[in-house]
Write a protein that holds these residues in place. Structure first.
Motif, mmCIF file in Angstrom:
data_model
loop_
_atom_site.group_PDB
_atom_site.id
_atom_site.type_symbol
_atom_site.label_atom_id
_atom_site.label_comp_id
_atom_site.label_asym_id
_atom_site.label_seq_id
_atom_site.Cartn_x
_atom_site.Cartn_y
_atom_site.Cartn_z
ATOM 1 N N ALA A 16 27.492 50.567 40.650
ATOM 2 C CA ALA A 16 27.565 49.126 40.889
ATOM 3 C C ALA A 16 26.260 48.596 41.480
ATOM 4 O O ALA A 16 26.115 47.388 41.668
ATOM 5 N N THR B 173 29.753 41.009 45.107
ATOM 6 C CA THR B 173 29.397 40.310 43.869
ATOM 7 C C THR B 173 29.279 41.183 42.619
ATOM 8 O O THR B 173 29.221 40.638 41.520
ATOM 9 N N SER B 174 29.227 42.484 42.760
ATOM 10 C CA SER B 174 29.056 43.305 41.557
ATOM 11 C C SER B 174 30.273 43.148 40.643
ATOM 12 O O SER B 174 31.418 43.119 41.105
ATOM 13 N N PRO B 175 30.058 43.043 39.331
ATOM 14 C CA PRO B 175 31.179 42.899 38.394
ATOM 15 C C PRO B 175 32.190 44.040 38.505
ATOM 16 O O PRO B 175 33.397 43.824 38.319
ATOM 17 N N VAL B 176 31.721 45.239 38.792
ATOM 18 C CA VAL B 176 32.644 46.370 38.942
ATOM 19 C C VAL B 176 33.609 46.106 40.096
ATOM 20 O O VAL B 176 34.834 46.241 39.961
ATOM 21 N N THR C 253 34.287 43.174 41.713
ATOM 22 C CA THR C 253 35.115 41.957 41.593
ATOM 23 C C THR C 253 36.249 42.183 40.585
ATOM 24 O O THR C 253 37.353 41.673 40.780
ATOM 25 N N ALA C 254 35.985 42.959 39.531
ATOM 26 C CA ALA C 254 37.053 43.247 38.564
ATOM 27 C C ALA C 254 38.161 44.065 39.215
ATOM 28 O O ALA C 254 39.355 43.814 38.990
ATOM 29 N N ASP D 276 40.744 42.082 41.117
ATOM 30 C CA ASP D 276 41.507 41.066 40.392
ATOM 31 C C ASP D 276 42.659 41.729 39.638
ATOM 32 O O ASP D 276 42.484 42.220 38.518
#
Ligand code: SF4
Length: 164
Positions: free
Chosen positions: A80, A94-97, A99-100, A103
């Motif tokens: 990440a 904030t890293s997409p890894v 935050t995903a 969720d």
């Protein structure tokens, strides 16, 4: 689900005066280790708990390798970022890894359809290891989403959980 009888299910059944062993159809794999654990004093026979704290890979947990590479856990080798380039807090937030993983609406398969996804979500490390998709369903869980008989009670109980 992680574990054999989840606290919300047991709490609801106790409040309704129902026997959780009979209602959930628990068999020898529940009774034998439970008896041993109670006999050895590892657990008290009447112990009850609230839902588990919502901590898992990327959700309250972060792993930093000896080279500074950041991933959601030591068992989930998804890079990440690096603390040599960005602050750890920035990567975590904030890293997409990351935050995903925070969720539950992105979960797929049974986990995505499961009423426990906000408090459980399954092992993201196992999902990734067996399918290559970090958001795939937990392969070792035997729970069938929606199969608990008192869904209204459950929705009220889980509604108080973080992220629900
Ligand atoms: S289906 Fe997924 S979210 Fe539901 S109990 Fe099993 S592991 Fe947890």
């Amino acid at each position: 689900m992680k574990g054999d009888v989840s606290p919300p299910q047991r709490h609801i059944l106790q409040a309704r005066g129902a026997d959780h062993v009979e209602t959930l159809g628990l068999g020898p794999l529940y009774h034998a280790p439970r008896r041993r654990a109670v006999h050895s004093g590892l657990v008290r026979a009447t112990r009850t708990r609230r839902p588990p704290i919502d901590v898992s890979a990327g959700r309250g947990l972060v792993f930093v390798s000896h080279t500074g590479q950041v991933s959601p856990s030591g068992f989930l080798p998804l890079p990440a970022g690096s603390v040599r380039v960005h602050p750890l807090t920035e990567i975590y937030r904030t890293s997409p890894v990351f935050t995903a993983l925070r969720d539950p609406g992105l979960l797929a398969g049974r986990c995505g359809a499961c009423e426990f996804r906000t408090v459980c979500g399954g092992s993201r490390s196992r999902a990734f290891a067996t399918s290559g998709d970090v958001l795939a369903e937990e392969p070792w869980c035997s729970y069938v989403p929606g199969s608990f008989p008192h869904q209204d009670d459950l929705a009220g109980y889980l509604g108080a959980a973080p992220g629900a």
